[in-house]
Design an enzyme around this catalytic site. Structure first.
Site, PDB file in Angstrom:
ATOM      1  N   ARG A   1      66.287  37.791  38.213  1.00 20.84           N
ATOM      2  CA  ARG A   1      65.825  37.264  39.518  1.00 20.84           C
ATOM      3  C   ARG A   1      64.679  38.080  40.089  1.00 20.84           C
ATOM      4  NH1 ARG A   1      71.501  36.240  40.792  1.00 20.84           N
ATOM      5  NH2 ARG A   1      71.909  34.118  40.112  1.00 20.84           N
TER       6      ARG A   1
ATOM      7  N   LYS B   1      49.026  35.934  40.845  1.00 20.92           N
ATOM      8  CA  LYS B   1      49.229  34.612  40.247  1.00 20.92           C
ATOM      9  C   LYS B   1      49.671  34.846  38.810  1.00 20.92           C
ATOM     10  CE  LYS B   1      46.186  31.417  42.657  1.00 20.92           C
ATOM     11  NZ  LYS B   1      44.978  30.564  42.560  1.00 20.92           N
TER      12      LYS B   1
ATOM     13  N   GLU C   1      33.228  35.752  36.159  1.00 19.69           N
ATOM     14  CA  GLU C   1      34.077  35.907  37.355  1.00 19.69           C
ATOM     15  C   GLU C   1      33.469  36.924  38.330  1.00 19.69           C
ATOM     16  OE1 GLU C   1      36.645  33.897  37.782  1.00 19.69           O
ATOM     17  OE2 GLU C   1      37.582  33.450  35.845  1.00 19.69           O
TER      18      GLU C   1
ATOM     19  N   LYS D   1      38.338  40.539  45.980  1.00 21.06           N
ATOM     20  CA  LYS D   1      39.571  39.789  45.697  1.00 21.06           C
ATOM     21  C   LYS D   1      40.719  40.302  46.559  1.00 21.06           C
ATOM     22  CE  LYS D   1      42.484  37.421  42.630  1.00 21.06           C
ATOM     23  NZ  LYS D   1      42.733  36.812  41.364  1.00 21.06           N
TER      24      LYS D   1
ATOM     25  N   GLU E   1      47.385  30.889  48.878  1.00 17.56           N
ATOM     26  CA  GLU E   1      46.396  29.804  48.866  1.00 17.56           C
ATOM     27  C   GLU E   1      46.780  28.685  49.819  1.00 17.56           C
ATOM     28  OE1 GLU E   1      44.747  29.469  44.839  1.00 17.56           O
ATOM     29  OE2 GLU E   1      44.415  27.350  45.241  1.00 17.56           O
TER      30      GLU E   1
ATOM     31  N   ARG F   1      41.753  31.543  49.764  1.00 14.02           N
ATOM     32  CA  ARG F   1      41.921  31.937  48.360  1.00 14.02           C
ATOM     33  C   ARG F   1      41.402  30.852  47.413  1.00 14.02           C
ATOM     34  NH1 ARG F   1      46.825  35.217  45.358  1.00 14.02           N
ATOM     35  NH2 ARG F   1      45.815  35.204  43.329  1.00 14.02           N
TER      36      ARG F   1
ATOM     37  N   ASN G   1      38.447  29.569  43.244  1.00 16.62           N
ATOM     38  CA  ASN G   1      38.446  28.548  42.192  1.00 16.62           C
ATOM     39  C   ASN G   1      37.065  27.939  41.980  1.00 16.62           C
ATOM     40  OD1 ASN G   1      41.221  28.892  41.808  1.00 16.62           O
ATOM     41  ND2 ASN G   1      41.715  27.423  43.432  1.00 16.62           N
TER      42      ASN G   1
ATOM     43  N   HIS H   1      36.037  26.151  38.800  1.00 22.08           N
ATOM     44  CA  HIS H   1      37.221  25.951  37.973  1.00 22.08           C
ATOM     45  C   HIS H   1      37.566  24.475  37.744  1.00 22.08           C
ATOM     46  CE1 HIS H   1      37.576  30.218  38.466  1.00 22.08           C
ATOM     47  NE2 HIS H   1      38.691  30.277  37.803  1.00 22.08           N
TER      48      HIS H   1
ATOM     49  N   HIS I   1      37.631  23.543  34.152  1.00 21.08           N
ATOM     50  CA  HIS I   1      38.900  23.144  33.549  1.00 21.08           C
ATOM     51  C   HIS I   1      38.708  21.888  32.695  1.00 21.08           C
ATOM     52  CE1 HIS I   1      42.986  21.445  33.422  1.00 21.08           C
ATOM     53  NE2 HIS I   1      43.347  22.712  33.389  1.00 21.08           N
TER      54      HIS I   1
ATOM     55  N   HIS J   1      37.754  30.817  28.655  1.00 20.13           N
ATOM     56  CA  HIS J   1      37.989  30.478  30.068  1.00 20.13           C
ATOM     57  C   HIS J   1      36.797  30.876  30.946  1.00 20.13           C
ATOM     58  CE1 HIS J   1      40.014  29.919  33.890  1.00 20.13           C
ATOM     59  NE2 HIS J   1      39.704  31.172  34.205  1.00 20.13           N
TER      60      HIS J   1
HETATM   61  P1  NAD Z   1      42.827  37.383  26.766  1.00 16.33           P
HETATM   62  O1  NAD Z   1      43.911  38.045  27.479  1.00 16.33           O
HETATM   63  O2  NAD Z   1      43.161  36.366  25.741  1.00 16.33           O
HETATM   64  O3  NAD Z   1      41.911  38.504  26.077  1.00 16.33           O
HETATM   65  C1  NAD Z   1      40.809  38.091  25.300  1.00 16.33           C
HETATM   66  C2  NAD Z   1      40.861  38.701  23.884  1.00 16.33           C
HETATM   67  O4  NAD Z   1      40.462  40.060  23.963  1.00 16.33           O
HETATM   68  C3  NAD Z   1      42.248  38.694  23.247  1.00 16.33           C
HETATM   69  O5  NAD Z   1      42.096  38.434  21.876  1.00 16.33           O
HETATM   70  C4  NAD Z   1      42.726  40.136  23.448  1.00 16.33           C
HETATM   71  O6  NAD Z   1      43.617  40.540  22.440  1.00 16.33           O
HETATM   72  C5  NAD Z   1      41.434  40.898  23.333  1.00 16.33           C
HETATM   73  N1  NAD Z   1      41.378  42.169  24.066  1.00 16.33           N
HETATM   74  C6  NAD Z   1      41.790  42.402  25.326  1.00 16.33           C
HETATM   75  N2  NAD Z   1      41.420  43.627  25.722  1.00 16.33           N
HETATM   76  C7  NAD Z   1      40.782  44.201  24.683  1.00 16.33           C
HETATM   77  C8  NAD Z   1      40.153  45.448  24.479  1.00 16.33           C
HETATM   78  N3  NAD Z   1      40.035  46.349  25.458  1.00 16.33           N
HETATM   79  N4  NAD Z   1      39.621  45.719  23.265  1.00 16.33           N
HETATM   80  C9  NAD Z   1      39.678  44.789  22.260  1.00 16.33           C
HETATM   81  N5  NAD Z   1      40.214  43.573  22.403  1.00 16.33           N
HETATM   82  C10 NAD Z   1      40.770  43.276  23.596  1.00 16.33           C
HETATM   83  O7  NAD Z   1      41.790  36.666  27.759  1.00 16.33           O
HETATM   84  P2  NAD Z   1      41.278  36.984  29.244  1.00 16.33           P
HETATM   85  O8  NAD Z   1      39.933  36.393  29.307  1.00 16.33           O
HETATM   86  O9  NAD Z   1      41.461  38.391  29.623  1.00 16.33           O
HETATM   87  O10 NAD Z   1      42.273  36.128  30.147  1.00 16.33           O
HETATM   88  C11 NAD Z   1      42.286  34.728  30.107  1.00 16.33           C
HETATM   89  C12 NAD Z   1      43.543  34.235  30.752  1.00 16.33           C
HETATM   90  O11 NAD Z   1      43.589  34.707  32.100  1.00 16.33           O
HETATM   91  C13 NAD Z   1      43.678  32.732  30.828  1.00 16.33           C
HETATM   92  O12 NAD Z   1      44.961  32.361  30.378  1.00 16.33           O
HETATM   93  C14 NAD Z   1      43.537  32.408  32.309  1.00 16.33           C
HETATM   94  O13 NAD Z   1      44.282  31.279  32.684  1.00 16.33           O
HETATM   95  C15 NAD Z   1      44.063  33.665  32.939  1.00 16.33           C
HETATM   96  N6  NAD Z   1      43.572  33.924  34.298  1.00 16.33           N
HETATM   97  C16 NAD Z   1      44.488  34.223  35.238  1.00 16.33           C
HETATM   98  C17 NAD Z   1      44.083  34.511  36.523  1.00 16.33           C
HETATM   99  C18 NAD Z   1      45.075  34.910  37.561  1.00 16.33           C
HETATM  100  O14 NAD Z   1      44.712  35.038  38.723  1.00 16.33           O
HETATM  101  N7  NAD Z   1      46.312  35.138  37.191  1.00 16.33           N
HETATM  102  C19 NAD Z   1      42.712  34.500  36.852  1.00 16.33           C
HETATM  103  C20 NAD Z   1      41.799  34.195  35.855  1.00 16.33           C
HETATM  104  C21 NAD Z   1      42.244  33.904  34.567  1.00 16.33           C
HETATM  105  N1  GLY Z   2      41.784  33.527  40.069  1.00  7.88           N
HETATM  106  C1  GLY Z   2      42.111  32.747  41.201  1.00  7.88           C
HETATM  107  C2  GLY Z   2      43.072  33.389  42.133  1.00  7.88           C
HETATM  108  O1  GLY Z   2      43.551  34.480  41.859  1.00  7.88           O
HETATM  109  O2  GLY Z   2      43.379  32.857  43.149  1.00  7.88           O
END
Ligand code: NAD
Ligand code: GLY
Length: 369
Positions: free
Chosen positions: A121, A143, A185, A227, A237, A242, A246, A249, A253, A267
Site C-alpha cells: 500500500r 508521475k 524537454e 519543474k 495537474e 502542470r 505537456n 506531447h 504522442h 519520446h
Molecule cells: P529510458 O529510460 O529508456 O533510457 C534510454 C536508454 O538509455 C535505455 O536504453 C537505458 O538503458 C539507457 N541509459 C540510461 N542511462 C544511461 C547512461 N547513463 N549510460 C548509458 N545508457 C543509459 O528512456 P528515457 O528517455 O530516460 O525515458 C523515457 C520514458 O520516460 C518514457 O516511458 C516516458 O513516458 C517517461 N517519461 C515520464 C515522465 C514523468 O513525468 N514521469 C516525463 C517524461 C517522460
Molecule cells: N512530464 C510532465 C509532468 O511531469 O507533468
C-alpha cells in the site's frame, strides 16, 4: 553541489545536483539503507555503465546493494515487469518504511515509482536519474506509470519520491541520440514561459549536446527549478499549470503512436517534433507569429532533433494521426485540450480547439513531403 527543494507539505523532498555524486553515493544515500542494505532497481545498459560506480560509492560507508536488473527499453514499463519487480521486492522482504532506489532513465523511474506506490500500500523510493530526460523532467514530480495494451502511461499513480540525486557525469555514457532527445524537454521550459532561457538554448544547445559540462549543469538546474515550481503549484495537474509541461506531447504522442513507440522516434524526439507542430499550428490559427514558429523549428533542426512529420519519420495520414490523438488520456468530455502558444515563452492551455482544424493543418504538413 546544488539543492533544489520541492515544496509539497508532508511530501516535500530535495533534489540534489552534484557532479560525481555516484562516486560519493554514501554521503547522499546511506541514510536510506536498512541494515546496511539498499535495494537498487536498474536496467541492463545502466547496470553496465553506472551501477559499479554506485556500488563503490556506497561501499565506502559499508552499505551493500541488492541489485534488480531489468531489460532496457520501453517494453519494461509493462504489467509483466511490474509483476516480476513486485514479486522480487516481496521476496527481498522490502518493508513499507524502506526506500527503493531507481537508477536509470524515465522507464526505470516510472516503473519503480509505480511499484513503490502499490507495494504494501505504498513505500518510499529514491530517484537517481541517468538520462538527460529523466534528470530534467521525469525524476521530479511523482508521475509514475506503466503502459498497457490500450496505450502509454495509462496505468499509474502520483507518488512523489523521497529524494532525487542527479549526477550529470552519468550522461557521459549515454548515447548521443538519447542526450539530444532529453534536450527537447530542456527547450520545453524555455518555450513554456521563459523566453530568455530559450535564447540561452539557442546559443548553448549545440555545446550542451556535444558534452559541455557547464552548459549541462546550468540546463539541469534551470529545468528542475522550473519543474519543482510548477509541481509545487499544481501537483496533480488540476489547476492547469502542470498541464503546460505537456507542450508538444499531444502532437508528439500521435507521432510516437504512428511510429509504433519504437526506436524510430524516441519520446523526446516526438516531443521535439510535437513542439514544432504546436507552434506552427498556433501560427496557422493566428495566435503567434510565423517567425516564432520558424525560430522553434530552426533551433530543433540545429541540434539534430525532428521538427516536422518528415524528420519524425511519420507514415500515417492526417486522419490517422488525429485518430491517435483521440486515444490520449487527456481527452475529457469528448474534447482534447491542446497546449498552444501566443509566442516563445507564452504557452497556454486551449480547451476549445476544433479537431477539424488540427486535421486540416496536418494535411498541409503531410503534403509538404
Ligand atoms: P529510458 O529510460 O529508456 O533510457 C534510454 C536508454 O538509455 C535505455 O536504453 C537505458 O538503458 C539507457 N541509459 C540510461 N542511462 C544511461 C547512461 N547513463 N549510460 C548509458 N545508457 C543509459 O528512456 P528515457 O528517455 O530516460 O525515458 C523515457 C520514458 O520516460 C518514457 O516511458 C516516458 O513516458 C517517461 N517519461 C515520464 C515522465 C514523468 O513525468 N514521469 C516525463 C517524461 C517522460
Ligand atoms: N512530464 C510532465 C509532468 O511531469 O507533468
Amino acid at each position: 553541489m546544488t539543492t533544489v527543494p520541492v515544496t509539497l507539505g508532508a511530501r516535500s523532498y530535495d533534489i540534489v545536483i552534484a557532479e560525481g555524486a555516484l562516486d560519493e553515493a554514501a554521503a547522499h544515500l546511506a541514510r536510506f539503507a536498512r541494515g546496511g542494505r539498499l535495494v537498487v532497481v536498474t536496467d541492463d545498459d545502466v547496470a553496465a555503465a553506472q551501477l559499479g560506480r554506485l556500488e563503490s560509492g556506497l561501499a565506502a560507508d559499508g552499505v551493500s546493494i541488492e541489485p534488480i536488473v531489468l531489460p532496457s527499453g520501453e517494453g519494461t514499463k509493462s504489467w509483466t515487469f511490474l509483476e516480476a519487480l513486485l514479486d522480487r521486492l516481496l521476496a527481498l522482504e522490502v518493508e513499507r518504511s524502506d526506500h527503493i532506489v531507481a537508477l536509470g532513465g524515465g522507464v526505470i523511474g516510472d516503473l519503480v515509482g509505480f511499484a513503490a506506490s502499490i507495494l504494501k500500500r505504498g513505500c518510499h523510493f529514491v530517484q537517481v536519474p541517468t538520462t538527460l530526460l529523466a534528470q530534467v523532467d521525469s525524476s521530479v514530480g511523482g508521475k509514475t506509470a506503466i503502459n498497457s495494451a490500450a496505450g502509454k502511461n495509462l496505468v499509474g499513480a502520483f507518488h512523489q519520491p523521497a529524494f532525487v540525486l542527479i549526477d550529470p557525469s552519468t550522461l557521459e555514457t549515454l548515447p548521443a541520440r538519447e542526450v539530444a532527445a532529453g534536450y527537447a524537454e530542456v527547450v520545453k521550459y524555455g518555450l513554456i514561459d521563459d523566453p530568455a532561457f530559450f535564447e540561452w538554448c539557442e546559443t548553448n544547445g549545440p555545446a550542451l549536446i556535444a558534452g559541455d559540462r557547464t552548459a549541462r549543469a546550468y540546463a539541469i538546474e534551470k529545468s528542475v527549478r522550473a519543474k519543482a515550481a510548477i509541481v509545487a503549484d499544481d501537483e496533480r495537474e488540476t489547476s492547469g499549470r502542470r498541464a503546460l509541461l505537456n507542450l508538444g506531447h499531444t502532437f508528439g504522442h500521435a507521432l510516437e503512436a504512428d511510429t509504433g513507440f519504437s526506436d524510430t522516434l524516441l519520446h523526446g524526439e516526438g516531443v521535439a517534433a510535437g513542439m514544432a507542430l504546436a507552434f506552427r499550428f498556433s501560427a496557422r490559427q493566428g495566435l503567434c507569429t510565423a517567425e516564432d514558429a520558424a525560430r522553434v523549428s530552426a533551433h530543433l533542426q540545429a541540434v539534430g532533433l525532428p521538427h516536422d512529420l518528415a524528420t519524425a519519420h511519420v507514415r500515417g495520414s492526417a486522419s490517422e494521426l488525429v485518430a491517435h490523438m483521440l486515444h490520449d488520456k487527456k481527452m475529457a468530455g469528448g474534447k482534447l485540450p491542446f497546449l498552444l502558444a501566443r509566442g516563445i515563452g507564452q504557452t497556454f492551455l486551449a480547451k476549445d480547439v476544433d479537431l477539424a482544424d488540427v486535421s486540416a493543418f496536418l494535411e498541409e504538413e503531410r503534403a509538404e513531403y
